[in-house]
Design a protein around this motif. Structure first.
Motif, PDB file in Angstrom:
ATOM      1  N   GLY A 455       5.078   5.790   7.420  1.00  6.56           N
ATOM      2  CA  GLY A 455       4.047   6.783   7.629  1.00  6.56           C
ATOM      3  C   GLY A 455       3.059   6.890   6.490  1.00  6.56           C
ATOM      4  O   GLY A 455       2.872   5.952   5.700  1.00  6.56           O
ATOM      5  N   ASN A 456       2.392   8.068   6.409  1.00 11.02           N
ATOM      6  CA  ASN A 456       1.360   8.338   5.404  1.00 11.02           C
ATOM      7  C   ASN A 456       1.875   9.333   4.368  1.00 11.02           C
ATOM      8  O   ASN A 456       2.699  10.204   4.675  1.00 11.02           O
ATOM      9  CB  ASN A 456       0.107   8.906   6.066  1.00 11.02           C
ATOM     10  CG  ASN A 456      -0.485   7.964   7.092  1.00 11.02           C
ATOM     11  OD1 ASN A 456      -0.286   6.745   6.994  1.00 11.02           O
ATOM     12  ND2 ASN A 456      -1.212   8.495   8.078  1.00 11.02           N
ATOM     13  N   GLN A 493       1.908  -6.634  -0.133  1.00 11.98           N
ATOM     14  CA  GLN A 493       0.487  -6.389   0.147  1.00 11.98           C
ATOM     15  C   GLN A 493       0.143  -4.952  -0.234  1.00 11.98           C
ATOM     16  O   GLN A 493       0.994  -4.059  -0.234  1.00 11.98           O
ATOM     17  CB  GLN A 493       0.177  -6.588   1.652  1.00 11.98           C
ATOM     18  CG  GLN A 493       0.350  -8.001   2.173  1.00 11.98           C
ATOM     19  CD  GLN A 493       0.024  -8.102   3.655  1.00 11.98           C
ATOM     20  OE1 GLN A 493      -0.763  -7.307   4.197  1.00 11.98           O
ATOM     21  NE2 GLN A 493       0.608  -9.090   4.333  1.00 11.98           N
ATOM     22  N   GLY A 494      -1.173  -4.750  -0.535  1.00 12.07           N
ATOM     23  CA  GLY A 494      -1.711  -3.410  -0.684  1.00 12.07           C
ATOM     24  C   GLY A 494      -1.691  -2.842  -2.079  1.00 12.07           C
ATOM     25  O   GLY A 494      -2.211  -1.736  -2.297  1.00 12.07           O
ATOM     26  N   ASP A 495      -1.125  -3.529  -3.071  1.00 13.73           N
ATOM     27  CA  ASP A 495      -1.085  -2.981  -4.444  1.00 13.73           C
ATOM     28  C   ASP A 495      -1.389  -4.098  -5.426  1.00 13.73           C
ATOM     29  O   ASP A 495      -0.534  -4.537  -6.194  1.00 13.73           O
ATOM     30  CB  ASP A 495       0.282  -2.352  -4.730  1.00 13.73           C
ATOM     31  CG  ASP A 495       0.335  -1.675  -6.098  1.00 13.73           C
ATOM     32  OD1 ASP A 495      -0.732  -1.353  -6.644  1.00 13.73           O
ATOM     33  OD2 ASP A 495       1.454  -1.470  -6.621  1.00 13.73           O
ATOM     34  N   ASN A 528      -2.615   0.522   1.532  1.00 11.71           N
ATOM     35  CA  ASN A 528      -1.870   0.095   2.713  1.00 11.71           C
ATOM     36  C   ASN A 528      -0.796  -0.884   2.256  1.00 11.71           C
ATOM     37  O   ASN A 528      -1.059  -2.077   2.024  1.00 11.71           O
ATOM     38  CB  ASN A 528      -2.803  -0.548   3.740  1.00 11.71           C
ATOM     39  CG  ASN A 528      -3.788   0.466   4.315  1.00 11.71           C
ATOM     40  OD1 ASN A 528      -3.381   1.518   4.823  1.00 11.71           O
ATOM     41  ND2 ASN A 528      -5.087   0.164   4.235  1.00 11.71           N
ATOM     42  N   ILE A 529       0.413  -0.354   2.118  1.00 15.42           N
ATOM     43  CA  ILE A 529       1.507  -1.081   1.471  1.00 15.42           C
ATOM     44  C   ILE A 529       2.372  -1.781   2.508  1.00 15.42           C
ATOM     45  O   ILE A 529       2.675  -1.225   3.579  1.00 15.42           O
ATOM     46  CB  ILE A 529       2.366  -0.111   0.642  1.00 15.42           C
ATOM     47  CG1 ILE A 529       1.484   0.633  -0.393  1.00 15.42           C
ATOM     48  CG2 ILE A 529       3.495  -0.851  -0.054  1.00 15.42           C
ATOM     49  CD1 ILE A 529       0.845  -0.248  -1.407  1.00 15.42           C
ATOM     50  N   PHE A 553       3.613   1.207   4.801  1.00  9.14           N
ATOM     51  CA  PHE A 553       3.488   2.549   4.224  1.00  9.14           C
ATOM     52  C   PHE A 553       2.038   2.730   3.801  1.00  9.14           C
ATOM     53  O   PHE A 553       1.418   1.799   3.271  1.00  9.14           O
ATOM     54  CB  PHE A 553       4.437   2.678   3.026  1.00  9.14           C
ATOM     55  CG  PHE A 553       4.196   3.876   2.164  1.00  9.14           C
ATOM     56  CD1 PHE A 553       4.358   5.163   2.659  1.00  9.14           C
ATOM     57  CD2 PHE A 553       3.782   3.727   0.838  1.00  9.14           C
ATOM     58  CE1 PHE A 553       4.133   6.267   1.850  1.00  9.14           C
ATOM     59  CE2 PHE A 553       3.554   4.814   0.041  1.00  9.14           C
ATOM     60  CZ  PHE A 553       3.727   6.097   0.539  1.00  9.14           C
ATOM     61  N   ARG A 554       1.502   3.944   4.055  1.00  6.76           N
ATOM     62  CA  ARG A 554       0.113   4.236   3.681  1.00  6.76           C
ATOM     63  C   ARG A 554       0.096   5.368   2.663  1.00  6.76           C
ATOM     64  O   ARG A 554       0.642   6.444   2.922  1.00  6.76           O
ATOM     65  CB  ARG A 554      -0.704   4.622   4.907  1.00  6.76           C
ATOM     66  CG  ARG A 554      -2.196   4.705   4.618  1.00  6.76           C
ATOM     67  CD  ARG A 554      -2.973   5.083   5.858  1.00  6.76           C
ATOM     68  NE  ARG A 554      -4.394   4.890   5.677  1.00  6.76           N
ATOM     69  CZ  ARG A 554      -5.334   5.400   6.481  1.00  6.76           C
ATOM     70  NH1 ARG A 554      -4.964   6.128   7.543  1.00  6.76           N
ATOM     71  NH2 ARG A 554      -6.607   5.164   6.255  1.00  6.76           N
TER      72      ARG A 554
END
Length: 832
Positions: A455-456, A493-495, A528-529, A553-554
């Protein structure tokens, strides 16, 4: 008579030349005991002494060991009529008496001793015309193995009988090297060092020496000599290292047991054994025949070899040769059973391994000698527990101890462990060892997240580093607590900035997502992980990670008003201290994360030297700078956001002032005690020191000094001592008793050069004990002597007047009191 007188004179002359002297060194004298020394070999008719007796004596009589050689005439003249021979008689004992006309003894008899002195009249002679001897190869150099002897009848206490031996020839003479040597005094023949090293009976079995002997110590060309032949046989060396010895361990035969022997080349040697390495027990001995014994049974497993030395010494304890090395090897017997490496040997095998795969090796030990039949071991499996799914799942290589899968692959769900009993044997003994085989789960299961989307989550950008923001969980069906089931999480991804990290609990495989670096809303507002769960153990072939091992995970970051940020916390600048007012000396830069405008100001400008442009951050000088007042000027720069919450931050600005030459030289202190004793007896000098407040260069200060007035040059002189010191000197002695103020110019030699003029007060005064003594001078406000006397007299006069008035008043009061008392006595009655 004339002929007799001439003969008598001739005899006396001969006596002086050829005979020995009496004990008093005279040739005539009274009859008394006397000693005479006479060389042997002199001719006959040699006069010895003229005795004189009392007038009654008419003749003399000689008795004793005359040997028909010594005679005495009636007038007392003692002489010998034959040559003396010391080798026949070395001392003659005689008696002399004086007789009267009737033959009666008037004086004596007195003892007369004649010592015959030796002359070299006998040649030395060897006792044998030929000598024979033998010597062993490698005998010790200098150790005599034979002697030659010669005799000489001359007196051995004189050089005549002192014999010297010498080898004058050696045959064969190999390379002109002497193999033999002789003691020149004793005749002892021994080997030289070369002879000890090179004599070999196989090359030359015998040698012939020609040995000479000389008397007179060999130092006189008139000495006698003799020679003899010496035949020497060279025998083989029997002092040799024996062959290595083998002794069977744990022997039951009676001890001691002879194991070998050594022999010295000559009898009489003293034998001993020397250990190479000291040990608690030494099981060997040697007797005085050179036989070596083992004194007790040996154990090869305790010590498999011994090395020691056999030594031979002479009766004085000196080594006869180098010791011989004795080597003893202890021969093994099969007296030790095999031993297991441990109580249980643990091996591991993965499930699904193929038939024939190697599982591991059991390595048993045997203390008997390696690589012999006594230590060759065999292996055999005698039991398997449990016997599921069947017995005989394993086999062992008979002589290597390596275990293999025998009939099928294993599965952990059948049983996680097998226990094997293995018989290990040598040719005489058997031992049972135990082997445990653990079945290891293979990594054929992938981690699976409990949910695919977490989720967020919204966080402010000022969240603390290290805060746990999310917990994630995946599971693995492989065996727990192994590399196949352990889970490692990573962000795929995302970091890209690496602001987040994941720590895994090794017990539960729970992942904790934490803030690793500060979040920045202005840089990244939304993350956006994608999480990936993996095992540290590689997956088996055919199995791969899939979407079940990933989760999303956001993370949403919210903005927080932040104070401006300087590009650096300390700004540094350098300027000369003489820069003009309004000069730019530095600048600072700050930014507001929210993009607001910034206003700059200074804090701590205690000297009021600087100002800052509130918009650009440029810093200027607004007053003269002075390095001597403060060389490093430190102020604080404040950046405040314009609008918003008016947040601010600070940084340091350090301004280093570089020196310029702006301070003239001065005296290092105030000189108030400079003086010369008056009247001066000779020109003198005083030393003073200068300094200035500018920065000193690495070369130090270099002041120059001169008088401040040319008119003073006839009386005074200034001389430089070094860069900071100078002396002020007088040129004559014609000075008054007063204070002189001498101006001195000091130049610093800087750029630009600065010069200062100082005044040195110099006093000429009378001295007491080398110290200046000055009478007190009249100072303003202090009365003179006359004034002081007038004041003193006036004071005394006033005091006198005051005392007179007081005295008069006292007298007056006393008279009134007396009248009142008289009146009272008249009206008042008397009382008892």
């Amino acid at each position: 008579m004339m002929m007799q007188a001439q003969l008598h004179c001739l005899c006396l002359f001969t006596l002086y030349l050829t005979t020995g002297y009496g004990q008093e060194g005279k040739f005539s004298g009274p009859l008394k005991p006397m000693n005479f020394s006479i060389f042997e070999g002199q001719g006959s008719g040699q006069i010895i002494f003229q005795f004189k007796a009392s007038p009654l004596a008419v003749t003399f009589n000689l008795t004793g060991e005359t040997d028909d050689i010594f005679q005495i005439q009636p007038d007392g003249l003692l002489y010998h009529n034959k040559a003396l021979d010391r080798e026949r008689r070395a001392v003659h004992k005689l008696q002399v008496s004086a007789l009267d006309v009737h033959g009666n003894t008037v004086e004596g008899p007195v003892p007369i001793t004649i010592e015959v002195k030796d002359i070299n009249d006998n040649r030395p002679v060897f006792l044998q015309p030929k000598y024979e001897g033998s010597v062993r190869q490698n005998s010790r150099p200098g150790k005599p193995f034979m002697y030659v002897n010669a005799t000489d009848l001359d007196d051995p206490a004189t050089p005549n009988g002192q014999l010297i031996y010498q080898i004058i020839m050696q045959l064969p003479n190999v390379n002109n090297v002497m193999y033999f040597q002789i003691n020149n005094k004793t005749g002892a023949i021994s080997l030289t060092l070369k002879g000890s090293q090179e004599l070999d009976p196989l090359k030359n079995p015998s040698y012939n020496l020609v040995v000479s002997v000389k008397d007179m110590g060999g130092q006189d060309e008139h000495s006698f000599s003799d020679s003899t032949s010496v035949d020497i046989t060279v025998k083989g060396n029997i002092w040799k290292t024996p062959e290595p010895v083998e002794i069977e361990e744990n022997s039951t035969n009676p001890h001691p047991i002879k194991i070998t022997q050594v022999r010295w080349n000559d009898p009489g040697a003293l034998y001993s054994l020397v250990e190479k390495e000291k040990s608690s027990k030494f099981p060997f001995s040697i007797n005085q025949e050179g036989d070596i014994y083992v004194t007790q049974p040996l154990d090869r497993e305790e010590k498999d070899a011994y090395v020691f030395y056999a030594a031979a010494r002479d009766e004085d304890g000196k080594p006869l040769a180098l010791p011989l090395q004795i080597k003893v090897k202890v021969k093994d017997i099969n007296d030790n059973p095999p031993t297991c490496p441990s109580t249980v040997t643990v091996l591991e095998v993965q499930e699904n391994e193929q038939i024939g795969s190697s599982i591991g090796t059991l390595i048993a030990h045997d203390m008997d000698e390696e690589n012999t039949i006594n230590s060759a071991l065999g292996y055999r499996i005698v039991d398997q527990t449990p016997k599921v799914p069947r017995d005989g799942l394993f086999l062992v290589q008979s002589y290597s101890g390596m275990f293999q899968l025998a009939v099928q692959s294993l599965r952990k769900r059948d049983t996680p462990q097998y226990n094997l009993t293995v018989e290990v044997f040598d040719k005489d003994f058997k031992t049972l060892c135990f082997v445990q085989i653990n079945i290891i789960d293979i990594n054929n299961q992938i981690p699976i997240f409990e949910k695919s989307d977490y989720g967020n989550l919204t966080l402010s950008e000022d969240i603390a580093i290290g805060t746990v923001i999310l917990t994630i969980q995946a599971t693995d069906a492989d065996e727990p607590y192994t590399g196949s089931s352990k889970i490692l999480y990573r962000i795929t991804q995302g970091d890209s900035e690496g602001c987040l990290e994941i720590e895994t609990d090794p017990e539960t495989n729970t992942g904790y997502v934490k803030v690793k670096k500060p979040l920045d809303f202005e840089a990244v507002a939304v993350y956006n992980i994608v999480f990936q769960a993996e095992n540290p153990e590689p997956l088996v072939p055919g199995v791969q990670y899939n979407a079940s091992s990933s989760a999303t995970f956001r993370l949403i970051v919210t903005d927080v008003n932040e104070a401006p940020q300087f590009s650096q916390q300390v700004y540094q600048a350098k300027v000369r201290e003489d820069v003009a007012k309004g000069t730019k000396v530095g600048n600072v830069t700050a930014k507001d994360p929210e993009g607001l405008d910034i206003s700059y100001s200074l804090r701590g400008d205690k000297r009021g030297w600087l100002k800052i442009d509130p918009v650009t951050g440029e810093i200027f000088s607004v007053a003269p700078l002075d390095r001597e007042a403060e060389s490093l000027y430190q102020v604080q720069v404040v950046a405040t956001e314009v609008g918003g919450s008016s947040l601010s931050s600070t940084a340091q600005f350090h301004l280093t002032l570089m020196d310029v030459n702006d301070n003239p030289p001065r005296l290092v202190k105030e000189y108030t005690g400079l003086f010369f004793c008056y009247p001066p007896k000779a020109p003198g000098s005083l030393i003073f020191e200068a300094t200035d407040d500018d920065q000193q260069s690495f070369r130090g200060r270099h002041f120059t000094f001169s008088l401040g007035s040319e008119s003073l040059q006839k009386d005074w002189e200034v001389s430089k001592i070094n860069g900071t010191h100078a002396s002020l000197s007088t040129k004559h002695t014609d000075f008054e008793e007063r204070v002189y103020h001498i101006p001195v110019r000091i130049n610093d030699g800087g750029w630009p050069p600065l010069e200062g003029t100082v005044s040195l007060p110099v006093t000429f005064c009378k001295c007491v004990e080398d110290r200046c003594f000055q009478p007190a001078a009249h100072m303003p406000g202090i009365p003179t002597v006359g004034m002081t006397v007038g004041i003193l007299l006036t004071t005394l006069l006033v005091i006198g007047i005051i005392l007179a008035v007081v005295f008069f008043q006292i007298k007056k009061n006393k008279g009134q009191n007396n009248a009142e008392s008289a009146q009272a006595s008249e009206v008042k009655p008397l009382r008892n």
